[in-house]
Design an enzyme around this catalytic site. Sequence first.
Site, PDB file in Angstrom:
ATOM      1  N   GLY A   1       2.205  -1.573   1.306  1.00  7.59           N
ATOM      2  CA  GLY A   1       2.085  -1.296  -0.130  1.00  7.59           C
ATOM      3  C   GLY A   1       3.373  -1.333  -0.932  1.00  7.59           C
ATOM      4  O   GLY A   1       3.380  -0.935  -2.102  1.00  7.59           O
ATOM      5  N   THR A   2       4.459  -1.843  -0.327  1.00  8.54           N
ATOM      6  CA  THR A   2       5.740  -1.860  -1.065  1.00  8.54           C
ATOM      7  C   THR A   2       5.658  -2.685  -2.353  1.00  8.54           C
ATOM      8  O   THR A   2       6.127  -2.261  -3.405  1.00  8.54           O
ATOM      9  CB  THR A   2       6.887  -2.438  -0.204  1.00  8.54           C
ATOM     10  OG1 THR A   2       6.430  -3.666   0.379  1.00  8.54           O
ATOM     11  CG2 THR A   2       7.313  -1.484   0.873  1.00  8.54           C
ATOM     12  N   GLY A   3       5.035  -3.871  -2.250  1.00  7.65           N
ATOM     13  CA  GLY A   3       4.987  -4.778  -3.404  1.00  7.65           C
ATOM     14  C   GLY A   3       4.175  -4.185  -4.547  1.00  7.65           C
ATOM     15  O   GLY A   3       4.576  -4.247  -5.714  1.00  7.65           O
ATOM     16  N   CYS A   4       3.028  -3.588  -4.219  1.00 10.57           N
ATOM     17  CA  CYS A   4       2.159  -2.989  -5.252  1.00 10.57           C
ATOM     18  C   CYS A   4       2.887  -1.834  -5.931  1.00 10.57           C
ATOM     19  O   CYS A   4       2.877  -1.701  -7.159  1.00 10.57           O
ATOM     20  CB  CYS A   4       0.861  -2.470  -4.627  1.00 10.57           C
ATOM     21  SG  CYS A   4      -0.044  -3.724  -3.702  1.00 10.57           S
TER      22      CYS A   4
ATOM     23  N   THR B   1       5.842  -0.014   5.804  1.00 15.94           N
ATOM     24  CA  THR B   1       6.074  -0.625   4.495  1.00 15.94           C
ATOM     25  C   THR B   1       4.769  -1.122   3.860  1.00 15.94           C
ATOM     26  O   THR B   1       4.787  -2.032   3.046  1.00 15.94           O
ATOM     27  CB  THR B   1       7.054  -1.812   4.630  1.00 15.94           C
ATOM     28  OG1 THR B   1       6.520  -2.715   5.609  1.00 15.94           O
ATOM     29  CG2 THR B   1       8.444  -1.372   5.013  1.00 15.94           C
TER      30      THR B   1
ATOM     31  N   LYS C   1      11.676 -11.236  -5.042  1.00 15.64           N
ATOM     32  CA  LYS C   1      11.987 -10.131  -4.126  1.00 15.64           C
ATOM     33  C   LYS C   1      12.447 -10.644  -2.760  1.00 15.64           C
ATOM     34  O   LYS C   1      11.758 -11.448  -2.141  1.00 15.64           O
ATOM     35  CB  LYS C   1      10.747  -9.256  -3.935  1.00 15.64           C
ATOM     36  CG  LYS C   1      10.222  -8.648  -5.224  1.00 15.64           C
ATOM     37  CD  LYS C   1       8.912  -7.913  -5.016  1.00 15.64           C
ATOM     38  CE  LYS C   1       7.770  -8.840  -4.677  1.00 15.64           C
ATOM     39  NZ  LYS C   1       6.470  -8.177  -4.665  1.00 15.64           N
TER      40      LYS C   1
HETATM   41  N1  LIG Z   1      12.826  -2.332   4.729  1.00 16.49           N
HETATM   42  C1  LIG Z   1      13.135  -2.285   3.415  1.00 16.49           C
HETATM   43  N2  LIG Z   1      14.105  -1.463   2.978  1.00 16.49           N
HETATM   44  C2  LIG Z   1      14.407  -1.379   1.674  1.00 16.49           C
HETATM   45  N3  LIG Z   1      13.796  -2.108   0.729  1.00 16.49           N
HETATM   46  C3  LIG Z   1      12.818  -2.954   1.108  1.00 16.49           C
HETATM   47  C4  LIG Z   1      12.423  -3.090   2.471  1.00 16.49           C
HETATM   48  N4  LIG Z   1      11.399  -4.005   2.541  1.00 16.49           N
HETATM   49  C5  LIG Z   1      11.165  -4.395   1.279  1.00 16.49           C
HETATM   50  N5  LIG Z   1      12.024  -3.796   0.408  1.00 16.49           N
HETATM   51  C6  LIG Z   1      12.047  -3.899  -1.033  1.00 16.49           C
HETATM   52  O1  LIG Z   1      10.762  -3.433  -1.475  1.00 16.49           O
HETATM   53  C7  LIG Z   1      10.399  -4.118  -2.661  1.00 16.49           C
HETATM   54  C8  LIG Z   1       9.026  -4.757  -2.436  1.00 16.49           C
HETATM   55  O2  LIG Z   1       9.279  -6.008  -1.851  1.00 16.49           O
HETATM   56  P1  LIG Z   1       8.462  -6.781  -0.725  1.00 16.49           P
HETATM   57  O3  LIG Z   1       9.193  -8.074  -0.551  1.00 16.49           O
HETATM   58  O4  LIG Z   1       8.262  -5.940   0.466  1.00 16.49           O
HETATM   59  O5  LIG Z   1       7.109  -6.947  -1.491  1.00 16.49           O
HETATM   60  P2  LIG Z   1       5.816  -7.646  -1.016  1.00 16.49           P
HETATM   61  O6  LIG Z   1       6.075  -8.537   0.143  1.00 16.49           O
HETATM   62  O7  LIG Z   1       5.223  -8.263  -2.232  1.00 16.49           O
HETATM   63  O8  LIG Z   1       4.960  -6.417  -0.541  1.00 16.49           O
HETATM   64  P3  LIG Z   1       3.422  -6.423  -0.080  1.00 16.49           P
HETATM   65  O9  LIG Z   1       3.381  -6.942   1.309  1.00 16.49           O
HETATM   66  O10 LIG Z   1       3.070  -4.969  -0.197  1.00 16.49           O
HETATM   67  O11 LIG Z   1       2.690  -7.301  -1.047  1.00 16.49           O
HETATM   68  C9  LIG Z   1      11.542  -5.080  -2.967  1.00 16.49           C
HETATM   69  O12 LIG Z   1      12.459  -4.445  -3.817  1.00 16.49           O
HETATM   70  C10 LIG Z   1      12.168  -5.302  -1.599  1.00 16.49           C
HETATM   71  O13 LIG Z   1      13.504  -5.726  -1.725  1.00 16.49           O
HETATM   72  C1  LIG Z   2      -5.815  -4.966  -2.485  1.00 13.50           C
HETATM   73  C2  LIG Z   2      -4.455  -5.305  -1.966  1.00 13.50           C
HETATM   74  N1  LIG Z   2      -3.547  -5.808  -2.815  1.00 13.50           N
HETATM   75  C3  LIG Z   2      -2.317  -6.137  -2.361  1.00 13.50           C
HETATM   76  C4  LIG Z   2      -1.985  -5.953  -1.038  1.00 13.50           C
HETATM   77  C5  LIG Z   2      -0.615  -6.368  -0.553  1.00 13.50           C
HETATM   78  O1  LIG Z   2       0.058  -5.380   0.049  1.00 13.50           O
HETATM   79  C6  LIG Z   2      -2.963  -5.403  -0.186  1.00 13.50           C
HETATM   80  N2  LIG Z   2      -2.706  -5.185   1.132  1.00 13.50           N
HETATM   81  N3  LIG Z   2      -4.188  -5.099  -0.677  1.00 13.50           N
END
Ligand SMILES: Nc1ncnc2c1ncn2[C@@H]1O[C@H](COP(=O)(O)OP(=O)(O)OP(=O)(O)O)[C@@H](O)[C@H]1O
Ligand SMILES: Cc1ncc(CO)c(N)n1
Length: 278
Positions: A210-213, A208, A176
């Site tokens: 929780g985007t990854g989850c 943003t 990502k």
């Molecule tokens: N500002 C943004 N606008 C549009 N898409 C975004 C933005 N930030 C992240 N994304 C997208 O959101 C999705 C989640 O990615 P991100 O890299 O944020 O995950 P993460 O870092 O694992 O998240 P977390 O911090 O919640 O664990 C990916 O598809 C990424 O490209």
């Molecule tokens: C429990 C948990 N899992 C994943 C993340 C990453 O966003 C978080 N903040 N908390």
Amino acid sequence: MPDVRSALTIAGTDPSGGAGIQADLKTFQEREVYGMSVITSLVAQNTTGVQAIHHVPVTFLEQQLESIFSDIIPAAVKTGMIASEEMMQCIAAVLHKSKAAYIMDPVMYAKSGHALMGEDSRDALKSHLVPLATLVTPNVPEAEELTGIRIDDESSIKTAAKRIVREYGAKAVLLKGGHMEGAFAADWLYDGENFTSFTAERVQTKHTHGTGCTYSAAITAELAKGRSLQQAVKVGKEFVTDAIRYSLQLGKGNGPTNHWGYRLKSVPVQEEQHHEVY
Ligand SMILES: Nc1ncnc2c1ncn2[C@@H]1O[C@H](COP(=O)(O)OP(=O)(O)OP(=O)(O)O)[C@@H](O)[C@H]1O
Ligand SMILES: Cc1ncc(CO)c(N)n1
């Protein structure tokens, strides 16, 4: 009776509801699969950061997994926060025997920078869980930690992705690019043969949490419904982009993504784009 597909998340909690187990269950519900959850750690956190963490005993993790797998077999499983090697071993032992699609989100830090996994457990993640994964979904810093490769352009993204599949044994990886700069948020899917990129316009917002989850849970739900990996990632990307586009101005820090954002597609995005909720 319709065909009920179920998905399981194994992860830590977020009482403020934006990330972790809570985000996963909301996403499963939105994507119309039956959601189940096994908790690894109780995390006191909110939109401003992490305040405290309490890990469940490994024996209790094992009992929760037994409760699920002896009763309702999930079509797909995702893992998020797993703090220690012992927990990883316990989960790996169950997944070894399971036929479910397995999506591994290698959660290492919360967005605030707080560590959610012991530094000494990173190698364990590689040796116990990556080889079992249908898909691994690292962000750039997590992919750097896993591979030791510095990632700053498309070429280094591809080298890291190949290493995770060819050397560590995952079936596929979705690297990502949300943490990289630029007008677009691009992710790269590598399935051992081909790369596919999934790109969306970057939303200018700090909300943003929780985007990854949310992203990995949406992909898990689509795989549970029987979609192909390509299709599941395509839908997951649309889902998370809308969740960010309509993210919520809640709390004092980085507000959560909006799990019903996908339903708001046709609503014009307001200035400063997110929604105030009282
Ligand atoms: N500002 C943004 N606008 C549009 N898409 C975004 C933005 N930030 C992240 N994304 C997208 O959101 C999705 C989640 O990615 P991100 O890299 O944020 O995950 P993460 O870092 O694992 O998240 P977390 O911090 O919640 O664990 C990916 O598809 C990424 O490209
Ligand atoms: C429990 C948990 N899992 C994943 C993340 C990453 O966003 C978080 N903040 N908390």
